[in-house]
Design an enzyme around this catalytic site. Structure first.
Site, PDB file in Angstrom:
ATOM      1  N   ASP A  25       0.857  -1.182   0.000  1.00 44.76           N
ATOM      2  CA  ASP A  25       0.000   0.000   0.000  1.00 44.76           C
ATOM      3  C   ASP A  25       0.893   1.231   0.000  1.00 44.76           C
ATOM      4  O   ASP A  25       2.035   1.189   0.475  1.00 44.76           O
ATOM      5  CB  ASP A  25      -0.854   0.042   1.271  1.00 44.76           C
ATOM      6  CG  ASP A  25      -2.043  -0.902   1.224  1.00 44.76           C
ATOM      7  OD1 ASP A  25      -2.051  -1.825   0.389  1.00 44.76           O
ATOM      8  OD2 ASP A  25      -2.961  -0.722   2.044  1.00 44.76           O
TER       9      ASP A  25
ATOM     10  N   SER B 155       7.007   5.013   6.083  1.00 48.69           N
ATOM     11  CA  SER B 155       8.260   4.720   5.413  1.00 48.69           C
ATOM     12  C   SER B 155       8.037   4.611   3.918  1.00 48.69           C
ATOM     13  O   SER B 155       7.022   5.060   3.400  1.00 48.69           O
ATOM     14  CB  SER B 155       8.904   3.469   5.975  1.00 48.69           C
ATOM     15  OG  SER B 155      10.297   3.507   5.710  1.00 48.69           O
TER      16      SER B 155
END
Length: 273
Positions: free
Chosen positions: A89, A229
């Site tokens: 995702d 991240s």
């Protein structure tokens, strides 16, 4: 707060302390402890997380919750071998690699040799494609292999840990400075792909599961612990045709919301087997 840290002299002095890996490791130890469990309900409310989308589990600590497993039917993996799929995702940006340079973020440019710290490997991706998937805290933080094949060992590059939010990307060469880990995947359909996981501020750990291994499309590769991240995917030239809409959106300064396992391109007809 981030604007203060990245855009003022005093903030940048404080930032030197905040981006040191030791702070993120300490935060990671706390997030791994039972003391972090009370954070979970507030995090769910503040980020609008729909818990019915996830498997029911007993979370011992915040990191157990942060790496929660989504219901498989909500992340179907496109198994058509001619389709290039997203490994995670995230918010996708797509860039052509020209003259070893890529990722122009508000005037900053990144060198693929600097990113990999391997000029010979970087040369394989000249005139190829760089795909950047930026994960926010509400995204699903497990990731998969985008194609079947054989993966090499993991290469870890130590560094600092900036946030990967846009305010940081505008001010510093985040992907070149942050701790990161990558592997070369000799894929069956898309040549030799590099998949890189980039750490971020307060990410306690990049948790890749495997060393050298034969892998399968859709197999879970690893997970990020707390924090947003980034995953970077490098594709050799003449291996894949990434959907043009992603390049166009990137040129306009926009990121595209992507789901893990979603088709984002096609195998190039004349690609190497």
């Amino acid at each position: 707060m981030l604007e203060f840290l990245y855009q003022t002299a005093l903030g940048r002095c404080i930032l030197k302390l905040l981006t040191r890996p030791g702070l993120s490791k300490a935060a990671g130890r706390f997030m791994d402890s039972r003391l972090s469990k009370p954070i979970i309900p507030r995090f769910i409310r503040s980020n609008g997380i729909k818990m019915s989308d996830y498997l029911e589990e007993n979370y011992r600590c915040f990191n157990d919750f942060f790496c929660r497993r989504i219901r498989p039917e909500l992340r179907p993996v496109d198994m058509n071998e001619n389709h290039l799929i997203a490994p995670c995702d995230g918010l996708l940006s797509a860039y052509p690699i020209r003259d070893s340079l890529v990722i122009p973020v508000k005037g900053s440019r990144y060198s693929i040799p600097d990113l990999l710290q391997d000029s010979s490997l970087a040369s394989r991706y000249e005139k190829g494609t760089c795909l950047v998937f930026r994960l926010c805290v509400h995204h699903y933080h497990r990731y998969i292999y985008g194609d079947s094949g054989v993966k090499e060992g993991n290469i870890f590059i130590p560094g600092v840990l900036h946030t990967v939010r846009p305010v940081a990307l505008r001010e510093v060469p985040v992907f070149k400075e942050n701790s990161r880990e990558y592997t070369v995947i000799h894929s069956q359909n898309f040549g030799e792909m590099v998949q890189m996981e980039v750490g971020a501020m307060l990410v306690g750990k990049i948790d890749n599961y495997h060393l050298e291994k034969e892998v399968c499309r859709g197999e879970e590769k690893g997970r990020f612990l707390y924090g947003g991240s980034t995953i970077i995917l490098l594709l050799e030239p003449n291996t894949a045709e990434v959907n043009e809409e992603y390049f166009q959106a990137t040129e306009q300064g926009m990121e595209t919301e992507i789901k893990m396992g979603q088709m984002i391109g096609m195998k190039k007809r004349d690609s190497r087997s």
